[in-house]
Structures are given as structure tokens and as C-alpha cells.
Design a protein around this motif. Structure first.
Motif, PDB file in Angstrom:
ATOM      1  N   UNK A  39      63.851 -39.070   4.480  1.00 50.45           N
ATOM      2  CA  UNK A  39      63.526 -37.645   4.336  1.00 50.45           C
ATOM      3  C   UNK A  39      64.427 -36.894   3.368  1.00 50.45           C
ATOM      4  N   UNK A  40      65.622 -37.429   3.091  1.00 48.41           N
ATOM      5  CA  UNK A  40      66.562 -36.728   2.220  1.00 48.41           C
ATOM      6  C   UNK A  40      66.152 -36.861   0.758  1.00 48.41           C
ATOM      7  N   UNK A  41      66.339 -35.791   0.007  1.00 45.35           N
ATOM      8  CA  UNK A  41      65.994 -35.837  -1.417  1.00 45.35           C
ATOM      9  C   UNK A  41      67.088 -36.490  -2.246  1.00 45.35           C
ATOM     10  N   UNK A  42      68.323 -36.460  -1.770  1.00 38.87           N
ATOM     11  CA  UNK A  42      69.445 -37.020  -2.515  1.00 38.87           C
ATOM     12  C   UNK A  42      70.422 -37.671  -1.542  1.00 38.87           C
ATOM     13  N   UNK A  43      71.138 -38.675  -2.041  1.00 39.64           N
ATOM     14  CA  UNK A  43      72.236 -39.259  -1.278  1.00 39.64           C
ATOM     15  C   UNK A  43      73.529 -38.956  -2.017  1.00 39.64           C
ATOM     16  N   UNK A  44      74.645 -39.044  -1.310  1.00 34.77           N
ATOM     17  CA  UNK A  44      75.904 -38.608  -1.916  1.00 34.77           C
ATOM     18  C   UNK A  44      77.062 -39.522  -1.549  1.00 34.77           C
ATOM     19  N   UNK A  45      78.158 -39.318  -2.282  1.00 36.23           N
ATOM     20  CA  UNK A  45      79.438 -40.004  -2.064  1.00 36.23           C
ATOM     21  C   UNK A  45      79.372 -41.502  -2.321  1.00 36.23           C
ATOM     22  N   UNK A  46      78.507 -41.902  -3.235  1.00 35.22           N
ATOM     23  CA  UNK A  46      78.520 -43.257  -3.764  1.00 35.22           C
ATOM     24  C   UNK A  46      78.832 -43.118  -5.249  1.00 35.22           C
ATOM     25  N   UNK A  47      80.038 -43.490  -5.632  1.00 31.53           N
ATOM     26  CA  UNK A  47      80.502 -43.280  -6.993  1.00 31.53           C
ATOM     27  C   UNK A  47      79.539 -43.865  -8.014  1.00 31.53           C
ATOM     28  N   UNK A  53      68.239 -40.127  -5.699  1.00 35.32           N
ATOM     29  CA  UNK A  53      67.248 -40.154  -4.627  1.00 35.32           C
ATOM     30  C   UNK A  53      67.322 -41.498  -3.898  1.00 35.32           C
ATOM     31  N   UNK A  54      67.251 -41.501  -2.564  1.00 43.51           N
ATOM     32  CA  UNK A  54      67.345 -42.768  -1.822  1.00 43.51           C
ATOM     33  C   UNK A  54      66.349 -43.823  -2.280  1.00 43.51           C
ATOM     34  N   UNK A  55      65.103 -43.424  -2.533  1.00 44.90           N
ATOM     35  CA  UNK A  55      64.095 -44.401  -2.959  1.00 44.90           C
ATOM     36  C   UNK A  55      64.450 -44.993  -4.315  1.00 44.90           C
ATOM     37  N   UNK A  56      64.998 -44.173  -5.204  1.00 40.89           N
ATOM     38  CA  UNK A  56      65.404 -44.664  -6.523  1.00 40.89           C
ATOM     39  C   UNK A  56      66.544 -45.664  -6.398  1.00 40.89           C
ATOM     40  N   UNK A  57      67.478 -45.380  -5.505  1.00 39.38           N
ATOM     41  CA  UNK A  57      68.612 -46.283  -5.283  1.00 39.38           C
ATOM     42  C   UNK A  57      68.141 -47.640  -4.765  1.00 39.38           C
ATOM     43  N   UNK A  58      67.254 -47.637  -3.776  1.00 39.62           N
ATOM     44  CA  UNK A  58      66.759 -48.894  -3.217  1.00 39.62           C
ATOM     45  C   UNK A  58      65.940 -49.675  -4.237  1.00 39.62           C
ATOM     46  N   UNK A  59      65.143 -48.971  -5.044  1.00 38.94           N
ATOM     47  CA  UNK A  59      64.353 -49.652  -6.076  1.00 38.94           C
ATOM     48  C   UNK A  59      65.270 -50.332  -7.092  1.00 38.94           C
ATOM     49  N   UNK A  60      66.362 -49.663  -7.452  1.00 38.38           N
ATOM     50  CA  UNK A  60      67.308 -50.264  -8.387  1.00 38.38           C
ATOM     51  C   UNK A  60      67.959 -51.504  -7.774  1.00 38.38           C
ATOM     52  N   UNK A  61      68.285 -51.432  -6.483  1.00 32.68           N
ATOM     53  CA  UNK A  61      68.882 -52.582  -5.823  1.00 32.68           C
ATOM     54  C   UNK A  61      67.942 -53.771  -5.774  1.00 32.68           C
ATOM     55  N   UNK A  62      66.688 -53.510  -5.444  1.00 33.31           N
ATOM     56  CA  UNK A  62      65.709 -54.615  -5.423  1.00 33.31           C
ATOM     57  C   UNK A  62      65.526 -55.199  -6.823  1.00 33.31           C
ATOM     58  N   UNK A  63      65.564 -54.333  -7.826  1.00 33.66           N
ATOM     59  CA  UNK A  63      65.441 -54.824  -9.194  1.00 33.66           C
ATOM     60  C   UNK A  63      66.587 -55.726  -9.595  1.00 33.66           C
ATOM     61  N   UNK A  64      67.794 -55.389  -9.174  1.00 37.08           N
ATOM     62  CA  UNK A  64      68.948 -56.218  -9.492  1.00 37.08           C
ATOM     63  C   UNK A  64      68.862 -57.585  -8.814  1.00 37.08           C
ATOM     64  N   UNK A  65      68.317 -57.619  -7.610  1.00 40.44           N
ATOM     65  CA  UNK A  65      68.201 -58.894  -6.906  1.00 40.44           C
ATOM     66  C   UNK A  65      67.221 -59.847  -7.580  1.00 40.44           C
ATOM     67  N   UNK A 130      74.630 -34.026   8.642  1.00 42.97           N
ATOM     68  CA  UNK A 130      76.008 -34.408   8.339  1.00 42.97           C
ATOM     69  C   UNK A 130      76.642 -33.474   7.305  1.00 42.97           C
ATOM     70  N   UNK A 131      77.740 -32.790   7.657  1.00 45.74           N
ATOM     71  CA  UNK A 131      78.422 -31.957   6.668  1.00 45.74           C
ATOM     72  C   UNK A 131      78.977 -32.747   5.489  1.00 45.74           C
ATOM     73  N   UNK A 132      79.329 -34.012   5.702  1.00 45.47           N
ATOM     74  CA  UNK A 132      79.827 -34.816   4.594  1.00 45.47           C
ATOM     75  C   UNK A 132      78.717 -35.103   3.585  1.00 45.47           C
ATOM     76  N   UNK A 133      77.525 -35.301   4.092  1.00 44.17           N
ATOM     77  CA  UNK A 133      76.400 -35.619   3.217  1.00 44.17           C
ATOM     78  C   UNK A 133      75.795 -34.370   2.572  1.00 44.17           C
ATOM     79  N   UNK A 134      75.761 -33.258   3.303  1.00 47.52           N
ATOM     80  CA  UNK A 134      75.001 -32.091   2.839  1.00 47.52           C
ATOM     81  C   UNK A 134      75.786 -30.779   2.830  1.00 47.52           C
ATOM     82  N   UNK A 135      77.067 -30.833   3.212  1.00 47.17           N
ATOM     83  CA  UNK A 135      77.841 -29.603   3.249  1.00 47.17           C
ATOM     84  C   UNK A 135      78.000 -28.923   1.903  1.00 47.17           C
ATOM     85  N   UNK A 136      78.188 -29.699   0.857  1.00 44.53           N
ATOM     86  CA  UNK A 136      78.386 -29.121  -0.475  1.00 44.53           C
ATOM     87  C   UNK A 136      77.188 -28.269  -0.884  1.00 44.53           C
ATOM     88  N   UNK A 137      75.995 -28.788  -0.646  1.00 46.25           N
ATOM     89  CA  UNK A 137      74.782 -28.052  -1.022  1.00 46.25           C
ATOM     90  C   UNK A 137      74.579 -26.824  -0.136  1.00 46.25           C
TER      91      UNK A 137
END
Length: 306
Positions: A39-47, A53-65, A130-137
Motif C-alpha cells: 500500500x505504501x507509495x515509497x520505501x525509505x532508509x535503504x541507501x 516505490x516498493x514494486x519498482x524495488x522488487x522488480x529490480x531485484x527479480x531482474x538482477x536474479x 511507523x515514524x521511521x518510515x513516514x515521519x519525515x513526510x
């Protein structure tokens, strides 16, 4: 027979598969396609990937595999798992069965927002966990904490200390904070609203909390730490020890109490850790850790059998 079957294709499962693939282990990743952070539009704290976007991150991971021919990705759900070390069998929802020497459970947890009309639909969009995930926004906005347990008073205090001068704690009946927290809330300029929330409306930056006494509390964002449950019962079926909070017990190498079975991500934790963390980067780290130690275990087992 695969060397390893990884159940779950989120950050933990894909990271484990990447380690196994680079070590030329035959690995099958089975994923049902229902990530917790969907449901989240963005994920955070991964350098280097902050704000992805979570879906974009997972798609990139599957592509690397895809670069590692010994790794197979399969869409589906594992409905049961049986066996012991060196001979596990998993059954998939499509009727197929696969065998492996080792298992990695990266099945995650499921959030269960309070049963308030309109709340679940806004979870991850205008209602955050989670304030760590969404507090900044949410900084400098009008905020509310919809409590599900007395300890959520601490979240309200944290938000008031870090992100906003206008925080309301919706105690919501049984989740009313303990008496000793009242002074801290008053000192932190956190107002406590005792009237239960009976409905949630509005959208981003304009959330309407409908109270039982007929009033409407307007906030720009709401935080709600929803109770959770395990996404899968596989760990329990295999005989893994389950901690009192419902997570799978693991050691420093991500090993469960069942030989040959590891668990990674927010499905599992060390007994000394207060609660399972939901950060993507920590889930990925768990997956890497589980795979490194499991690969070494497989290597030593093969040496002994030569």
C-alpha cells in the motif's frame, strides 16, 4: 532436489536468493505476490534507493536474479511443508511439489488495522504505521495517533518530539495510556482524545476521524501501529518455536529451532529483540545473513559426505 527453497519473494527472500545464486546453489523462490508494504507509495532508509516505490524495488531485484541461472522464480503459494534436514518437501497451491535440502522462510507478516470503517483502505497512504518510515513526510503537519495498545502513547510522544507541534492521541477506549504517561503527554503538548474513533474519511493531508460523540477530528496524517499476524503457518507446521508475540524464534545466524530451516525478515526475530522490525534494509540484511550461514552449512555437509 534443490539446494534451497526460499518461501517469500520480498526483500529478505530475494536477498537470500541473490547470495545463493552467486554461490551457484540451485534455489527456488516461491512468492505469492502480496508484499506487506504494497500500500505504501515509497520505501525509505535503504541507501541509494530511498524513496523508491516498493514494486519498482522488487522488480529490480527479480531482474538482477535473472543473471544467475541456478535461481528459479515461481509465482504461487506454498501451502504446506514437511520433512527434515536434507529432505524437505513443499506443496504449492497449483498442486506441484518440490524438494530441497534446506528451507528459508521469508513469508513476512500481515498488518491487521483496527476494525474501523475507512481505516484499512487508507493504510499506507494517509494512515501510517511507523515514524521511521513516514515521519519525515509528516513533518510539521497536524497528526493523530490512533492507539491499538497503551504503549502507543510513546509513539505520540515521539512524533511530538521529532516531527510536529500538533499531535493528538486517540486513546480509543481500552488503549487509553497508563496513568503514569499522562504527565509526559501533557509536558509534550500531546492532547488525549478519549472519544472512540468510529470512522475514517478523507484523503492525503485531509483525514477526517469521526468520533463516537459526533465530532470530527481533522488531521493531515494519522499513525496507527496495527496488530500483526504471520502471513504463513509454515513455520508452525514445521515445528519451529514461535515466540509469545507470534514471530519465529531465530538465532544470530537466522536459524530456527528446526535444523535446516532458517527464517528472515519481519517473520522472525531474536528473543532479545523487543519486536520484529519492518524496515526493508533490515529484512534484506536478514536474508543475506541467513543465506551466508546456510551456504556454509551446506558446504560443510558436502565435505563430510565425500
Amino acid at each position: 532436489m534443490f539446494d534451497v527453497i526460499v518461501v517469500g519473494g520480498g526483500p529478505a527472500g530475494l536477498s537470500a536468493a541473490l547470495v545463493f545464486g552467486r554461490q551457484r546453489r540451485s534455489v527456488l523462490v516461491v512468492d505469492g505476490g502480496r508484499p506487506r508494504n504494497a500500500p505504501a507509495s515509497r520505501m525509505h532508509m535503504l541507501l541509494s534507493r530511498d524513496g523508491t516505490a516498493p514494486a519498482e524495488f522488487l522488480a529490480a531485484g527479480r531482474g538482477e536474479l535473472a543473471a544467475y541461472p541456478s535461481v528459479q522464480l515461481r509465482s504461487g503459494t506454498v501451502v504446506s511443508a514437511t520433512g527434515t534436514i536434507d529432505d524437505f518437501t513443499v506443496a504449492l497451491s497449483d498442486g506441484t511439489r518440490e524438494r530441497a535440502r534446506r528451507l528459508v522462510l521469508a513469508t513476512g507478516q500481515v498488518d491487521m488495522p483496527s476494525d474501523i470503517p475507512g481505516l484499512a483502505e487508507r493504510f499506507g497512504r494517509s494512515v501510517f504505521h511507523c515514524p521511521y518510515c513516514h515521519g519525515w513526510e509528516a513533518a510539521d503537519k497536524t497528526l493523530a495517533v490512533l492507539a491499538s495498545r497503551p504503549e502507543d502513547a510513546m509513539m505520540a510522544l515521539y512524533l511530538a518530539d521529532r516531527f510536529s507541534s500538533d499531535v493528538v492521541l486517540c486513546a480509543h477506549g481500552a488503549a487509553k495510556p497508563p496513568r503514569e504517561a499522562a504527565a509526559a503527554l501533557a509536558a509534550g503538548n500531546v492532547r488525549v482524545e478519549d472519544s472512540p474513533v468510529v470512522g475514517v474519511g478523507g484523503g492525503p493531508d485531509d483525514v477526517a476521524l469521526h468520533l463516537a460523540d459526533g465530532r470530527v477530528l481533522s488531521r493531515q496524517a494519522v499513525f496507527h501501529r496495527a496488530p500483526t499476524r504471520q502471513h504463513s503457518r509454515l513455520a508452525e507446521e514445521l515445528g519451529c518455536e514461535i515466540l509469545p508475540d507470534g514471530t519465529v524464534r531465530v538465532d544470530e545466524r537466522q536459524r530456527t529451532t528446526v535444523p535446516g530451516v532458517a527464517a528472515a525478515g519481519d517473520t522472525a526475530k531474536l528473543p532479545a529483540v523487543p519486536e520484529a522490525t519492518t524496515l526493508v534494509v533490515l529484512g534484506a540484511a536478514d536474508g543475506v545473513r541467513a543465506a551466508l550461514w546456510m551456504d556454509g552449512d551446506l558446504f560443510r555437509a558436502d565435505l563430510e559426505n565425500r
